[in-house]
Design an enzyme around this catalytic site. Structure first.
Site, PDB file in Angstrom:
ATOM      1  N   ASP A 606       1.070  -0.794  -0.392  1.00  0.00           N
ATOM      2  CA  ASP A 606      -0.124  -0.084   0.285  1.00  0.00           C
ATOM      3  C   ASP A 606       0.736   1.140  -0.219  1.00  0.00           C
ATOM      4  O   ASP A 606       1.519   1.335  -0.709  1.00  0.00           O
ATOM      5  CB  ASP A 606      -1.152  -0.221   1.621  1.00  0.00           C
ATOM      6  CG  ASP A 606      -1.981   0.931   0.718  1.00  0.00           C
ATOM      7  OD1 ASP A 606      -2.131   1.748   0.492  1.00  0.00           O
ATOM      8  OD2 ASP A 606      -3.341   0.333   1.169  1.00  0.00           O
ATOM      9  N   GLY A 638       4.482  -0.107  -4.048  1.00  0.00           N
ATOM     10  CA  GLY A 638       3.103   0.258  -2.904  1.00  0.00           C
ATOM     11  C   GLY A 638       1.872   1.406  -3.838  1.00  0.00           C
ATOM     12  O   GLY A 638       2.611   1.833  -4.850  1.00  0.00           O
ATOM     13  N   HIS A 639       0.868   2.226  -3.854  1.00  0.00           N
ATOM     14  CA  HIS A 639       0.363   2.478  -4.335  1.00  0.00           C
ATOM     15  C   HIS A 639       0.914   4.458  -4.485  1.00  0.00           C
ATOM     16  O   HIS A 639       0.931   4.511  -5.543  1.00  0.00           O
ATOM     17  CB  HIS A 639      -1.256   2.478  -2.842  1.00  0.00           C
ATOM     18  CG  HIS A 639      -1.761   1.027  -3.643  1.00  0.00           C
ATOM     19  ND1 HIS A 639      -3.025   1.074  -2.873  1.00  0.00           N
ATOM     20  CD2 HIS A 639      -1.077   0.004  -3.641  1.00  0.00           C
ATOM     21  CE1 HIS A 639      -3.469   0.055  -3.066  1.00  0.00           C
ATOM     22  NE2 HIS A 639      -2.416  -0.632  -3.477  1.00  0.00           N
ATOM     23  N   GLY A 640       1.326   5.065  -3.632  1.00  0.00           N
ATOM     24  CA  GLY A 640       2.426   5.915  -3.230  1.00  0.00           C
ATOM     25  C   GLY A 640       3.648   5.952  -2.106  1.00  0.00           C
ATOM     26  O   GLY A 640       3.183   5.624  -1.192  1.00  0.00           O
ATOM     27  N   ARG A 667       1.565   6.004  -7.461  1.00  0.00           N
ATOM     28  CA  ARG A 667       1.878   7.258  -7.734  1.00  0.00           C
ATOM     29  C   ARG A 667       2.941   7.198  -6.732  1.00  0.00           C
ATOM     30  O   ARG A 667       3.007   7.132  -5.796  1.00  0.00           O
ATOM     31  CB  ARG A 667       0.328   7.782  -7.217  1.00  0.00           C
ATOM     32  CG  ARG A 667      -1.016   7.690  -7.963  1.00  0.00           C
ATOM     33  CD  ARG A 667      -1.395   8.831  -7.028  1.00  0.00           C
ATOM     34  NE  ARG A 667      -2.859   8.381  -7.707  1.00  0.00           N
ATOM     35  CZ  ARG A 667      -4.158   7.303  -8.470  1.00  0.00           C
ATOM     36  NH1 ARG A 667      -4.145   6.506  -7.074  1.00  0.00           N
ATOM     37  NH2 ARG A 667      -5.107   7.084  -9.445  1.00  0.00           N
TER      38      ARG A 667
END
Length: 788
Positions: A606, A638-640, A667
């Site tokens: 995440d 990871g997501h961000g 991102r």
């Protein structure tokens, strides 16, 4: 790797002045006399106006002597005083008439005399060079001796992005450098000498005076003056309580201070509050006091979260460290113990959470002098590694025990480890072969160290197996090289946790965390070891969205350091062959203050680092996430890489991310919230970030986050009335951002009722396939160009 969550190391703000047009405007070309015989105010003013008219530039004073009257600076203009140049201000009183200025805020400034150099409501202004500026103060002080008012020297009001660098400022009529309601200030390498030795200095000849200011960085300055060398105030008399503004986010470092009333002074004007101020690596010699915090009953405001590190104080003529709630403009009555209580009102000051570490030297009077008020005692003052010799003993009056019986004034020669005593876990029966669980032995070692007021719980080389354990205050977990601490995977070892808090409420978790700490201070986890959470069996047994135990969990704790350890296979983070699912953040703060993350490597499913500020509940109330520095780190997958929100209820502010590399994250930099979350997200700074192979947007700011990407590009967002749950995003800065992203390099979507406001990107170069997407935004500037 190091993560520090405490009150000093993470003064986190960014000073991002924008470089102006570099075109040179030599004052000689505007008829200015370089011999100093003729007053050249008109020519200097013409050069400044011409630079301003052409969108800024550098007004240059080459080697020579220049005589002038008052000068007003304009946005995007630099005064450059070259080496060998002397700018002298004429002492003719008629050149400095009374001045009334209406500020952008609508407030009217009324001055008895026009300042020598001033800026009102300007931004991106600089005074630089190796030359000298002379205020002719001796003549003024002879003409108008104290307590008469005289003109300020450098005076900045309601301005932003101010740089003072290199110049020698001397012989000021009054305050040398004075800021009112000004922010994002950098002062480096200047010298201030005021006034000349032949003149009695008198009061109000402060070196640097802030009243109030925000985001101030002072470094490598030398000051010798007749009043306080550097003084922080937050008064703004005549304002209502709603108009008062604090002085906050200040770093003063690597500086030399000689003579003067105090090396560093806070107050006595405190109505707007002073907070998040750090002074470090400084030398004070021959000042009246070294460190001085002063206020009085009629001044009000909170003075809190002030930190002093590595200060040498030599030949201090009065107290080394003085904190006085009873300041009256003189020393009279400061030692009076019979301070009678009065009702607490809006004008009652509060002083708390002041930290001193590594303070050395000598003082003529008390090394420590603290006097509070009976209705508002001075609380939570900590001295670590404090060694100041003095002729008089420590003086304390109206200081108080904090709730729970912990002494509010801590006096000790100690570091955060709190004790040198070492408690080897093997001495308590821990098995270093990893064959048998050592939970009981580890717990007993921690409890013994805590019983002895702190110490080092040491894991010598080997492998250890453990269930969950709890940390206590003043404890260091020290792991020798090549230690592996692996946690059991049996759910029975991690029962539901119910923790009774001091306020009588109960905190609950579905599973006991592997390592936990509740309301502790001075905790360190250190060493080149592996902490293995044994997460794979948990993920097989309880796949998302099921809960699993947290790995390291700190609740309402203070002064926490995690350094060098490798944290892997958390029950909350999946092994590589498992779909990561949501809520597997690497570092999650919700909320936290004074966090410093440096030299970490994070690879997770995440957000690598997630900053939230939710917890608007009965347990904690609403605490913002603030004063954060994340630097020199690498984020993979990871997501961000660094994400803020979507929980923003209590607000996020004063966050800096710098000198990082993100590779392969969804991102790069992500700020997300939505209606219903509320809160103010502001003063966020990103510097020198490289983003490689970002799978979605390089930079994303979304006030319409809904847990998915669905609808993020929707332009037809319907307006709804503003209420307490409407989020607000503003004052976001990016500088030196490079790399590439699959989708937009910059994606910003606000709300029609509350647009995303004031986002500035300088030196921004991120290649992408879809360019830039802006919706419901205002004042977005990319590489100097405002986006319409």
């Amino acid at each position: 790797m190091m993560i520090i969550l405490w009150s000093i190391i993470c003064l986190s703000f960014s000073l991002s002045y924008i470089q102006c047009n570099s075109e040179i405007y030599n004052v000689l070309e505007f008829g200015v006399d370089p011999t100093g015989h003729i007053v050249s105010t008109k020519g200097i003013t013409a050069a400044i106006r011409e630079a301003s008219r052409n969108n800024g530039g550098v007004v240059q004073f080459p080697k020579g002597v220049y005589r002038t009257g008052p000068i007003q600076l304009r946005s995007d203009v630099t005064l450059q005083i070259d080496n060998g140049a002397l700018l002298v201000f004429d002492d003719n009183k008629k050149l400095y008439p009374p001045l009334n200025v209406t500020l952008p805020s609508g407030e009217v400034i009324v001055l008895s005399y026009t300042p020598l150099i001033s800026a009102f409501g300007q931004r991106n202004i600089s005074v630089t060079g190796r030359g000298t500026i002379d205020g002719s103060g001796a003549s003024w002080i002879k003409l108008l001796p104290p307590p008469s008012t005289r003109p300020f020297f450098l005076y900045f009001v309601e301005s932003q992005e101010v740089l003072l660098e290199g110049v020698h400022i001397k012989n000021s009529p009054m305050y040398n450098v004075h800021f009112k309601d000004t922010s994002h200030i950098t002062i480096k390498g200047i010298t201030i000498t005021n006034p000349e030795n032949t003149v009695d200095p008198g009061p109000n000849t402060d070196g640097i005076n802030c009243d109030p200011c925000r985001y101030l960085h002072v470094s490598n300055v030398t000051i010798s003056t007749g009043d306080d060398a550097i003084v922080m105030k937050a008064d703004m008399r005549g304002r209502t309580s709603m108009q008062l503004k604090p002085t906050e986010h200040v770093l003063i470092e690597n500086s030399l201070i000689f003579a003067g009333h105090a090396g560093i002074s806070m107050g006595s004007a405190t109505a707007g509050g002073l907070g998040n101020i750090t002074v470090r690596n400084c030398l004070f010699s021959g000042t009246n006091r070294g460190i001085y915090i002063k206020t009085a009953r009629d001044r009000g405001g909170k003075v809190e979260d002030i930190h002093y590190h590595n200060i040498t104080m030599l030949n201090i003529r009065k107290e080394g460290v003085a904190i006085a709630d009873v300041y009256n403009g003189t020393d009279e009555g400061l030692h009076e113990r019979n301070v009678y209580p009065q009702p607490v009102t809006v004008t009652t000051p509060f002083i708390r959470n002041i930290e001193f570490q590594g303070i050395r030297g000598n003082s003529k009077k008390e090394s420590i002098f603290i006097v509070g008020l009976p209705e508002s005692p001075v609380v939570n003052i900590t001295f670590n590694d404090f060694s100041v010799k003095s002729d008089l003993p420590i003086f304390l009056n109206q200081t108080k025990l904090t709730p729970g019986g912990t002494v509010g004034i801590f006096l000790a020669l100690l570091s955060l480890t709190a004790s040198a005593t070492v408690y080897n876990v093997t001495d308590f029966g821990a098995d270093s072969t990893g064959k048998n669980a050592s939970t009981t032995a580890i717990t007993e070692a921690i409890d013994k160290a805590a019983e002895d007021y702190g110490g080092v719980v040491r894991f010598t080389k080997g492998q250890y197996l453990s269930g969950p354990f709890e940390l206590k205050s003043n404890i260091t977990l020290q792991f020798d090289d090549d230690v592996v601490l692996k946690f059991l995977d049996d759910p029975k070892e991690y029962p539901p946790l119910r923790k009774l808090l001091p306020n009588g409420l109960t905190f609950s978790l579905p599973y006991t965390p592997l390592i936990r700490a509740f309301i502790v201070r001075n905790v360190i986890i250190r060493g080149k070891a592996i902490l293995d959470g044994n997460g794979a069996p948990w993920w097989k047994r309880l796949p998302p969205p099921n809960d699993r135990p947290k790995f390291l969990f700190f609740y309402q704790s203070y002064n926490v350091t995690v350094e060098d350890v490798a944290i892997r296979n958390s029950p909350m983070n999946p092994p590589s062959y498992v779909d990561p699912g949501p809520n597997t953040d690497g570092i999650n703060c919700n909320p936290c203050r004074y966090l410093h993350v440096t030299n970490v490597t994070v690879d997770t499913g995440d957000d690598c680092v997630a900053l939230d500020a939710d917890l608007g509940d009965k347990l904690m109330g609403r605490w913002p996430t603030e004063h954060i520095l994340i630097e020199n780190s690498h984020m993979f997958a990871g997501h961000g890489a660094v994400s803020m929100g979507s929980a923003t209820t209590a607000g996020l502010r004063n966050v800096t991310v710098r000198n990082c590399i993100f590779n392969g994250t969804d991102r790069g930099l992500y700020i997300k919230t939505r209606r219903g979350r509320g809160g103010l997200v502001e003063d966020i700074h990103h510097h020198n970030i490289t983003m490689l192979n970002i799978r979605k947007e390089g930079i994303a700011i979304a006030a319409v986050y809904n847990g998915t990407d669905e609808g993020m590009h929707e332009r037809n967002i319907h307006w709804v009335p503003i209420d307490d749950t409407t989020p607000f995003i503003r004052n976001i800065r990016y500088r030196g951002i490079r790399g590439n992203s699959k989708l937009e390099s910059l994606f910003i979507v606000g709300l029609p009722e509350r647009q995303v406001l004031d986002v500035i990107l300088d030196d921004f170069h991120v290649q992408s396939e879809k360019g830039i997407f802006l919706n419901q935004t205002q004042h977005i500037i990319i590489n100097g160009k405002e986006q319409l």
